[in-house]
Design an enzyme around this catalytic site. Structure first.
Site, PDB file in Angstrom:
ATOM      1  N   GLY A  29     -15.281  -2.909   2.639  1.00  0.00           N
ATOM      2  CA  GLY A  29     -16.245  -3.005   3.747  1.00  0.00           C
ATOM      3  C   GLY A  29     -17.131  -1.772   3.789  1.00  0.00           C
ATOM      4  O   GLY A  29     -16.632  -0.665   3.687  1.00  0.00           O
TER       5      GLY A  29
ATOM      6  N   ARG B 216     -16.270  -7.031  -2.903  1.00  0.00           N
ATOM      7  CA  ARG B 216     -14.850  -7.380  -2.964  1.00  0.00           C
ATOM      8  C   ARG B 216     -14.665  -7.933  -4.374  1.00  0.00           C
ATOM      9  O   ARG B 216     -15.262  -8.947  -4.731  1.00  0.00           O
ATOM     10  CB  ARG B 216     -14.508  -8.444  -1.929  1.00  0.00           C
ATOM     11  CG  ARG B 216     -15.056  -8.096  -0.544  1.00  0.00           C
ATOM     12  CD  ARG B 216     -13.963  -7.782   0.442  1.00  0.00           C
ATOM     13  NE  ARG B 216     -14.529  -7.564   1.780  1.00  0.00           N
ATOM     14  CZ  ARG B 216     -14.105  -6.633   2.620  1.00  0.00           C
ATOM     15  NH1 ARG B 216     -13.139  -5.804   2.288  1.00  0.00           N
ATOM     16  NH2 ARG B 216     -14.624  -6.523   3.813  1.00  0.00           N
TER      17      ARG B 216
ATOM     18  N   ASP C 221      -8.328   1.022   2.782  1.00  0.00           N
ATOM     19  CA  ASP C 221      -6.988   1.005   2.179  1.00  0.00           C
ATOM     20  C   ASP C 221      -6.888   0.074   0.967  1.00  0.00           C
ATOM     21  O   ASP C 221      -6.158   0.365   0.022  1.00  0.00           O
ATOM     22  CB  ASP C 221      -5.902   0.700   3.229  1.00  0.00           C
ATOM     23  CG  ASP C 221      -6.134  -0.592   3.979  1.00  0.00           C
ATOM     24  OD1 ASP C 221      -7.210  -1.207   3.798  1.00  0.00           O
ATOM     25  OD2 ASP C 221      -5.241  -0.993   4.740  1.00  0.00           O
TER      26      ASP C 221
ATOM     27  N   THR D  81     -14.549   3.620   6.505  1.00  0.00           N
ATOM     28  CA  THR D  81     -14.316   2.363   7.236  1.00  0.00           C
ATOM     29  C   THR D  81     -14.560   2.628   8.721  1.00  0.00           C
ATOM     30  O   THR D  81     -14.194   3.694   9.221  1.00  0.00           O
ATOM     31  CB  THR D  81     -12.882   1.822   7.034  1.00  0.00           C
ATOM     32  OG1 THR D  81     -12.598   0.866   8.059  1.00  0.00           O
ATOM     33  CG2 THR D  81     -11.822   2.891   7.104  1.00  0.00           C
TER      34      THR D  81
ATOM     35  N   ASP E 265     -13.105   1.214  11.103  1.00  0.00           N
ATOM     36  CA  ASP E 265     -11.920   0.929  11.922  1.00  0.00           C
ATOM     37  C   ASP E 265     -11.041   2.145  12.226  1.00  0.00           C
ATOM     38  O   ASP E 265     -10.182   2.084  13.098  1.00  0.00           O
ATOM     39  CB  ASP E 265     -11.047  -0.135  11.242  1.00  0.00           C
ATOM     40  CG  ASP E 265     -11.742  -1.477  11.172  1.00  0.00           C
ATOM     41  OD1 ASP E 265     -12.525  -1.764  12.104  1.00  0.00           O
ATOM     42  OD2 ASP E 265     -11.541  -2.226  10.206  1.00  0.00           O
TER      43      ASP E 265
ATOM     44  N   ASP F  99      -8.568   3.226  10.625  1.00  0.00           N
ATOM     45  CA  ASP F  99      -7.162   2.813  10.534  1.00  0.00           C
ATOM     46  C   ASP F  99      -6.505   3.285   9.239  1.00  0.00           C
ATOM     47  O   ASP F  99      -5.741   2.564   8.612  1.00  0.00           O
ATOM     48  CB  ASP F  99      -7.061   1.282  10.645  1.00  0.00           C
ATOM     49  CG  ASP F  99      -7.862   0.573   9.554  1.00  0.00           C
ATOM     50  OD1 ASP F  99      -8.675   1.241   8.892  1.00  0.00           O
ATOM     51  OD2 ASP F  99      -7.664  -0.637   9.374  1.00  0.00           O
TER      52      ASP F  99
ATOM     53  N   ARG G 243      -9.204  -5.885  13.731  1.00  0.00           N
ATOM     54  CA  ARG G 243      -8.208  -6.960  13.586  1.00  0.00           C
ATOM     55  C   ARG G 243      -6.799  -6.425  13.761  1.00  0.00           C
ATOM     56  O   ARG G 243      -5.955  -7.059  14.355  1.00  0.00           O
ATOM     57  CB  ARG G 243      -8.307  -7.586  12.190  1.00  0.00           C
ATOM     58  CG  ARG G 243      -9.419  -8.561  12.120  1.00  0.00           C
ATOM     59  CD  ARG G 243      -9.212  -9.687  11.140  1.00  0.00           C
ATOM     60  NE  ARG G 243     -10.383 -10.512  11.212  1.00  0.00           N
ATOM     61  CZ  ARG G 243     -11.455 -10.332  10.442  1.00  0.00           C
ATOM     62  NH1 ARG G 243     -11.464  -9.407   9.508  1.00  0.00           N
ATOM     63  NH2 ARG G 243     -12.518 -11.079  10.593  1.00  0.00           N
TER      64      ARG G 243
HETATM   65  P1  ADP Z   1     -11.207  -1.995   1.900  1.00  0.00           P
HETATM   66  O1  ADP Z   1     -11.234  -0.963   0.840  1.00  0.00           O
HETATM   67  O2  ADP Z   1     -12.337  -1.856   2.862  1.00  0.00           O
HETATM   68  O3  ADP Z   1      -9.834  -2.095   2.560  1.00  0.00           O
HETATM   69  P2  ADP Z   1     -10.651  -4.473   0.380  1.00  0.00           P
HETATM   70  O4  ADP Z   1      -9.287  -4.670   0.927  1.00  0.00           O
HETATM   71  O5  ADP Z   1     -11.528  -5.654   0.255  1.00  0.00           O
HETATM   72  O6  ADP Z   1     -11.516  -3.417   1.228  1.00  0.00           O
HETATM   73  O7  ADP Z   1     -10.525  -3.790  -1.058  1.00  0.00           O
HETATM   74  C1  ADP Z   1     -11.651  -3.475  -1.809  1.00  0.00           C
HETATM   75  C2  ADP Z   1     -11.406  -3.776  -3.265  1.00  0.00           C
HETATM   76  O8  ADP Z   1     -10.324  -2.981  -3.753  1.00  0.00           O
HETATM   77  C3  ADP Z   1     -11.002  -5.193  -3.568  1.00  0.00           C
HETATM   78  O9  ADP Z   1     -12.119  -6.060  -3.635  1.00  0.00           O
HETATM   79  C4  ADP Z   1     -10.354  -5.033  -4.938  1.00  0.00           C
HETATM   80  O10 ADP Z   1     -11.324  -4.940  -5.947  1.00  0.00           O
HETATM   81  C5  ADP Z   1      -9.652  -3.684  -4.789  1.00  0.00           C
HETATM   82  N1  ADP Z   1      -8.244  -3.899  -4.418  1.00  0.00           N
HETATM   83  C6  ADP Z   1      -7.723  -4.132  -3.189  1.00  0.00           C
HETATM   84  N2  ADP Z   1      -6.403  -4.343  -3.249  1.00  0.00           N
HETATM   85  C7  ADP Z   1      -6.062  -4.263  -4.559  1.00  0.00           C
HETATM   86  C8  ADP Z   1      -4.841  -4.401  -5.300  1.00  0.00           C
HETATM   87  N3  ADP Z   1      -3.672  -4.665  -4.683  1.00  0.00           N
HETATM   88  N4  ADP Z   1      -4.892  -4.242  -6.632  1.00  0.00           N
HETATM   89  C9  ADP Z   1      -6.043  -3.958  -7.266  1.00  0.00           C
HETATM   90  N5  ADP Z   1      -7.230  -3.832  -6.642  1.00  0.00           N
HETATM   91  C10 ADP Z   1      -7.251  -3.972  -5.310  1.00  0.00           C
END
Ligand code: ADP
Length: 328
Positions: free
Chosen positions: A15, A76, A107, A130, A132, A134, A176
């Site tokens: 995000g 993503r 995260d 982020t 949030d 969090d 959330r």
């Molecule tokens: P944020 O970083 O804001 O929490 P996401 O959860 O969408 O956002 O994670 C961003 C990107 O990080 C994902 O689109 C993916 O490419 C990578 N990512 C997230 N979780 C994993 C995972 N368990 N293993 C490998 N890559 C991951």
């Protein structure tokens, strides 16, 4: 002795949040200052997989400190969740002679970074971006302060119309899993009640509280509801329950939505991003890896990525009390 870092790649992932551009600028310029090469990677991990990246110098990041969003774009990236996807990403890391990565995200992005580091021994460092707030290991994340200011500004405007019509407004804000945004914006905007995921207030208690306010002479009120609040199914359900039981007020719902993510970063977020960006590059140069840059007691700090991911920051119980006292 860690091997010398000559070239750093930087990406924004997950995000987007205001302050990400200021952080990229700080990373790129700190590289230039220390005579390191820097590559800007587009669309988060997708850019590594697609080899969508470009050399950056100090001038590449002009006029972005004041811009919301991320000029490197974010994505993503499902492919990065697979071993094959990460292998392609690492092939491009090698092809471009990148020695270390700065990951600006939340995260999820840090989880990806940790896995990538473990599989290919590439040094990684995270900067928390982020709205949030969090993430463990840091008092503030980039974009949080800007989002709070955006939300309080918007609620101030809603208050004008609420008080002109004896209206009770339910304002849904992001969050959330965490109520930091709702709680802080709610206190800042003088909300009557603040509903957060960490506490299930229950519809009856909410109703009692609003009845008390009405009796005490309040003619209009604002209730801030975090997306993840458990009191009702959603903000519309809460509002309709209250409307049926409190005929005195005209009830309205306002969902803040994505406007909370946008806008020019506040000075606080720009300064934080600048400090974190410099510290991230200099930490990589000192051989640090698998850590996230944070801010604690106004000091820039490092904590293991694992702690950042798992150690979600706790809601401020004292601020809940402050809100209860002041909404009398
Ligand atoms: P944020 O970083 O804001 O929490 P996401 O959860 O969408 O956002 O994670 C961003 C990107 O990080 C994902 O689109 C993916 O490419 C990578 N990512 C997230 N979780 C994993 C995972 N368990 N293993 C490998 N890559 C991951």
């Amino acid at each position: 002795m860690p091997s010398k870092i000559n070239k750093i790649g930087v990406l924004t992932s997950g995000g987007d949040s205001p302050g990400m551009n200021a952080a990229v600028r700080a990373v790129v310029r700190t590289c230039a200052y220390h005579k390191l090469e820097c590559m800007g990677i587009y669309q988060g991990y997708q850019g590594l997989i697609d080899n969508n990246l470009t050399p950056m110098n100090a001038r590449s990041v002009k006029d972005i400190i004041n811009k919301g969003g991320t000029f490197l774009k974010s994505a993503r990236c499902l492919e990065f969740r697979t071993p094959e996807g990460r292998k392609s990403a690492f092939e491009n890391v090698k092809k471009n002679d990148i020695d270390a990565l700065v990951i600006i995200g939340g995260d999820g992005s840090f989880t990806g970074a940790m896995i990538f580091q473990k599989e290919f021994s590439i040094p990684v460092i995270g900067i928390p971006g982020t709205i949030d707030n969090d993430i463990g290991g840091t008092r503030f994340t980039l974009g949080y302060d800007t989002a709070l200011n955006t939300i309080t500004d918007a609620i101030d405007k809603i208050r004008d119309t609420a008080s002109s019509h004896n209206r009770l407004f339910f304002v849904e804000v992001m969050g959330r899993d965490a109520g930091h945004v709702a709680l802080n914006a709610g206190v800042g905007a003088g909300a009557e009640e603040i509903l957060i995921p960490e506490e299930d207030m229950g519809l009856e208690r909410l109703l009692e509280s609003l009845k008390r306010s009405e009796k005490s002479g309040k003619t209009s009120s604002i209730v801030v509801v975090a997306e993840g609040d458990k009191t009702g199914e959603n903000v519309f359900e809460i509002a309709s329950y209250v409307e049926q039981n409190l005929p005195y007020y005209e009830v309205r719902v306002s969902v803040m939505g994505h406007m909370q993510r946008g806008g020019a970063p506040t000075c606080f977020d720009r300064v934080l991003a600048s400090r974190m960006g410099v510290f991230a590059v200099e930490s990589l140069m000192r051989g640090k890896s698998n850590v996230m840059v944070g801010i604690n007691d106004d000091q820039i700090t490092l904590c293991p990525l694992e702690k950042a991911i798992k150690g979600k920051s706790k809601i401020d119980e004292d601020l809940i009390r402050v809100s209860d006292i002041l909404s009398i």
